[in-house]
Enzyme design. Structure first.
Site, short mmCIF file in Angstrom:
data_model
loop_
_atom_site.label_atom_id
_atom_site.label_comp_id
_atom_site.label_asym_id
_atom_site.label_seq_id
_atom_site.Cartn_x
_atom_site.Cartn_y
_atom_site.Cartn_z
N GLY A 100 0.65 -0.79 -0.30
CA GLY A 100 0.27 0.49 -0.08
C GLY A 100 1.44 1.07 0.29
N TYR A 101 0.26 2.49 -0.51
CA TYR A 101 0.54 3.86 -0.09
C TYR A 101 0.67 4.97 0.57
CZ TYR A 101 3.39 1.95 -4.91
OH TYR A 101 3.98 1.19 -5.21
#
Length: 159
Positions: free
Chosen positions: A28-29
């Site tokens: 995930g960012y």
């Protein structure tokens, strides 16, 4: 400080993957900006990493990666990272003098299969296998951070 030089290709035939064992990756960012991105990645639900990448050229990026506690990685993915998360199975395959990484995406990006090769320089020559199709190294749609904002499942598949 590390520099990542990477070329990306669409995969046109996946028959070569039969019998290979892949590893599951969930990432995930935390931040997606014009000059940098930061992500959390969990591999095989056993190890977690925090990575920061910055642009330096067409296919080159600064890359800093640090192992973090798995518990922290899970907490960040679940509660802080942008959604949807990137889910994929990665296969590694030696071809010539390089190791190719083939990502078979799942979840919101199911159906997308990308092969990547890391190089020592942007103009380094390499053996391109038959299953590697169109070079999409400079097409940002195929970058993992772009797949968070615009998942493959919503692309117009006609073109």
């Amino acid at each position: 400080m590390g520099i990542e030089i990477e070329r990306k290709f669409k995969v046109k035939d996946t028959s070569f993957l039969k019998g290979l064992k892949g590893i599951s990756i969930k990432q995930g960012y935390l931040y997606i900006g014009d000059k940098s991105v930061s992500r959390v990645r969990i591999i095989e639900n056993k190890k977690a990493y925090l990575t920061v990448k910055g642009r330096t050229g067409d296919i080159s990026r600064l890359e800093f990666e640090y192992e973090i506690p798995l518990k922290d990685g899970i907490e960040l993915l679940e509660n802080v990272c942008l959604k949807p998360l990137i889910e994929k199975v990665r296969y590694k395959l030696p071809v010539g003098n390089h190791v190719w990484e083939i990502d078979v995406f799942e979840g919101e990006n199911k159906g997308l299969i990308i092969a990547e090769i890391e190089l020592e320089s942007e103009d380094e020559e390499f053996e391109k296998p038959d299953w590697a199709g169109e070079d999409v190294s400079n097409d940002e749609r195929y970058y993992n951070y772009s797949l968070v904002k615009f998942p493959y499942s919503v692309w117009d598949k006609k073109g």
